[in-house]
Write a protein that holds these residues in place. Structure first.
Motif, PDB file in Angstrom:
ATOM      1  N   MET A  33       0.810  -1.209   0.000  1.00  0.00           N
ATOM      2  CA  MET A  33       0.000   0.000   0.000  1.00  0.00           C
ATOM      3  C   MET A  33       0.848   1.265   0.000  1.00  0.00           C
ATOM      4  O   MET A  33       0.401   2.290  -0.465  1.00  0.00           O
ATOM      5  N   SER A  34       2.070   1.189   0.503  1.00  0.00           N
ATOM      6  CA  SER A  34       2.847   2.403   0.650  1.00  0.00           C
ATOM      7  C   SER A  34       3.609   2.794  -0.615  1.00  0.00           C
ATOM      8  O   SER A  34       4.218   3.839  -0.661  1.00  0.00           O
ATOM      9  N   LYS A  35       3.605   1.957  -1.638  1.00  0.00           N
ATOM     10  CA  LYS A  35       4.361   2.232  -2.856  1.00  0.00           C
ATOM     11  C   LYS A  35       3.419   2.566  -4.006  1.00  0.00           C
ATOM     12  O   LYS A  35       2.541   1.790  -4.345  1.00  0.00           O
ATOM     13  N   PRO A  36       3.616   3.719  -4.627  1.00  0.00           N
ATOM     14  CA  PRO A  36       2.768   4.072  -5.776  1.00  0.00           C
ATOM     15  C   PRO A  36       3.116   3.237  -6.999  1.00  0.00           C
ATOM     16  O   PRO A  36       4.268   2.822  -7.180  1.00  0.00           O
ATOM     17  N   GLU A  37       2.129   2.976  -7.827  1.00  0.00           N
ATOM     18  CA  GLU A  37       2.305   2.213  -9.065  1.00  0.00           C
ATOM     19  C   GLU A  37       2.871   3.117 -10.162  1.00  0.00           C
ATOM     20  O   GLU A  37       2.784   4.342 -10.095  1.00  0.00           O
ATOM     21  N   ILE A  38       3.409   2.485 -11.208  1.00  0.00           N
ATOM     22  CA  ILE A  38       3.777   3.189 -12.439  1.00  0.00           C
ATOM     23  C   ILE A  38       2.457   3.578 -13.094  1.00  0.00           C
ATOM     24  O   ILE A  38       1.539   2.755 -13.169  1.00  0.00           O
ATOM     25  N   LEU A  85       9.021  -3.757 -20.895  1.00  0.00           N
ATOM     26  CA  LEU A  85       8.288  -4.248 -19.733  1.00  0.00           C
ATOM     27  C   LEU A  85       9.106  -3.826 -18.516  1.00  0.00           C
ATOM     28  O   LEU A  85      10.272  -4.220 -18.379  1.00  0.00           O
ATOM     29  N   VAL A  86       8.495  -3.007 -17.659  1.00  0.00           N
ATOM     30  CA  VAL A  86       9.172  -2.520 -16.451  1.00  0.00           C
ATOM     31  C   VAL A  86       8.600  -3.300 -15.273  1.00  0.00           C
ATOM     32  O   VAL A  86       7.399  -3.231 -14.985  1.00  0.00           O
ATOM     33  N   THR A  87       9.474  -4.067 -14.591  1.00  0.00           N
ATOM     34  CA  THR A  87       9.055  -4.910 -13.473  1.00  0.00           C
ATOM     35  C   THR A  87       9.669  -4.384 -12.188  1.00  0.00           C
ATOM     36  O   THR A  87      10.899  -4.427 -12.020  1.00  0.00           O
ATOM     37  N   PRO A  88       8.832  -3.853 -11.280  1.00  0.00           N
ATOM     38  CA  PRO A  88       9.353  -3.368  -9.996  1.00  0.00           C
ATOM     39  C   PRO A  88      10.021  -4.498  -9.204  1.00  0.00           C
ATOM     40  O   PRO A  88       9.583  -5.655  -9.260  1.00  0.00           O
ATOM     41  N   THR A  89      11.093  -4.159  -8.485  1.00  0.00           N
ATOM     42  CA  THR A  89      11.865  -5.141  -7.725  1.00  0.00           C
ATOM     43  C   THR A  89      12.059  -4.676  -6.282  1.00  0.00           C
ATOM     44  O   THR A  89      11.724  -3.550  -5.934  1.00  0.00           O
ATOM     45  N   GLY A  90      12.620  -5.560  -5.482  1.00  0.00           N
ATOM     46  CA  GLY A  90      12.942  -5.220  -4.093  1.00  0.00           C
ATOM     47  C   GLY A  90      11.705  -4.801  -3.321  1.00  0.00           C
ATOM     48  O   GLY A  90      10.667  -5.461  -3.390  1.00  0.00           O
ATOM     49  N   GLU A  91      11.805  -3.693  -2.595  1.00  0.00           N
ATOM     50  CA  GLU A  91      10.674  -3.188  -1.802  1.00  0.00           C
ATOM     51  C   GLU A  91       9.484  -2.806  -2.682  1.00  0.00           C
ATOM     52  O   GLU A  91       8.381  -2.619  -2.192  1.00  0.00           O
ATOM     53  N   TRP A  92       9.714  -2.675  -3.982  1.00  0.00           N
ATOM     54  CA  TRP A  92       8.669  -2.274  -4.933  1.00  0.00           C
ATOM     55  C   TRP A  92       8.020  -3.479  -5.621  1.00  0.00           C
ATOM     56  O   TRP A  92       7.151  -3.306  -6.476  1.00  0.00           O
ATOM     57  N   PRO A  97       4.031  -5.217 -12.754  1.00  0.00           N
ATOM     58  CA  PRO A  97       4.857  -5.026 -13.949  1.00  0.00           C
ATOM     59  C   PRO A  97       4.022  -4.257 -14.978  1.00  0.00           C
ATOM     60  O   PRO A  97       2.810  -4.463 -15.080  1.00  0.00           O
ATOM     61  N   THR A  98       4.661  -3.358 -15.715  1.00  0.00           N
ATOM     62  CA  THR A  98       3.931  -2.471 -16.616  1.00  0.00           C
ATOM     63  C   THR A  98       4.589  -2.438 -17.986  1.00  0.00           C
ATOM     64  O   THR A  98       5.791  -2.187 -18.088  1.00  0.00           O
ATOM     65  N   LYS A  99       3.768  -2.679 -19.033  1.00  0.00           N
ATOM     66  CA  LYS A  99       4.265  -2.548 -20.403  1.00  0.00           C
ATOM     67  C   LYS A  99       4.126  -1.089 -20.806  1.00  0.00           C
ATOM     68  O   LYS A  99       3.075  -0.483 -20.636  1.00  0.00           O
ATOM     69  N   VAL A 100       5.212  -0.535 -21.329  1.00  0.00           N
ATOM     70  CA  VAL A 100       5.248   0.859 -21.774  1.00  0.00           C
ATOM     71  C   VAL A 100       5.674   0.838 -23.237  1.00  0.00           C
ATOM     72  O   VAL A 100       6.630   0.150 -23.603  1.00  0.00           O
ATOM     73  N   CYS A 114      13.665  -1.294 -10.264  1.00  0.00           N
ATOM     74  CA  CYS A 114      12.952  -2.098 -11.256  1.00  0.00           C
ATOM     75  C   CYS A 114      13.924  -2.727 -12.238  1.00  0.00           C
ATOM     76  O   CYS A 114      15.109  -2.400 -12.259  1.00  0.00           O
ATOM     77  N   ASN A 115      13.382  -3.630 -13.045  1.00  0.00           N
ATOM     78  CA  ASN A 115      14.118  -4.229 -14.142  1.00  0.00           C
ATOM     79  C   ASN A 115      13.458  -3.787 -15.431  1.00  0.00           C
ATOM     80  O   ASN A 115      12.233  -3.849 -15.549  1.00  0.00           O
ATOM     81  N   TRP A 116      14.253  -3.312 -16.363  1.00  0.00           N
ATOM     82  CA  TRP A 116      13.770  -2.939 -17.695  1.00  0.00           C
ATOM     83  C   TRP A 116      14.090  -4.078 -18.647  1.00  0.00           C
ATOM     84  O   TRP A 116      15.243  -4.509 -18.739  1.00  0.00           O
ATOM     85  N   ASP A 117      13.067  -4.558 -19.365  1.00  0.00           N
ATOM     86  CA  ASP A 117      13.244  -5.578 -20.397  1.00  0.00           C
ATOM     87  C   ASP A 117      12.770  -4.943 -21.704  1.00  0.00           C
ATOM     88  O   ASP A 117      11.579  -4.945 -22.017  1.00  0.00           O
TER      89      ASP A 117
END
Length: 129
Positions: A33-38, A85-92, A97-100, A114-117
């Protein structure tokens, strides 16, 4: 654990709970809940220029690749070309995951790891708040 309670009318009670399950539930709920989404919004380049003045922003691009990234500031970007595809990692990692892709106005939250693919070479205008 056991919790004891008494209401304002004097009624007393108790209930039992699994401390480890409660702690895990609280921690999982808090981190998600404490982390905003992309955020992603489709718009034409003309709309992005009119609403945000993207031509005055920096330009960045990269070829097909995979890499880790950490945002040091809130980034707003308009994707001119490509797909990632941006996939949040760690505390995020509780964030989606969001396709941009080309035609997206995207906001990446400050501090996000995050990880960028990158599946199609990216070119974007970007601005940090």
């Amino acid at each position: 654990g056991v919790a004891l309670w008494r209401s304002s009318t004097g009624i007393r009670g108790s209930f039992h709970f699994d401390t480890r399950r409660l702690e895990r539930w609280i921690l999982e709920g808090t981190s998600a809940m404490s982390k905003p989404e992309i955020s992603v919004k489709k718009m034409s380049k003309e709309e992005a220029e009119k609403d945000y003045g993207i031509s005055s922003w920096g330009t960045w691009g990269c070829d097909i690749s995979k890499f880790d990234w950490k945002y040091s500031g809130t980034e707003t970007a308009y994707v001119l070309e490509g797909e990632v595809l941006v996939t949040p990692t760690g505390e995020w990692s509780g964030c989606k995951p969001t396709k941009v892709e080309a035609g997206d106005l995207v906001v990446f939250p400050d501090g996000m790891t995050c990880n960028w693919d990158v599946s199609k070479a990216i070119k974007k205008h970007y601005n940090f708040d």
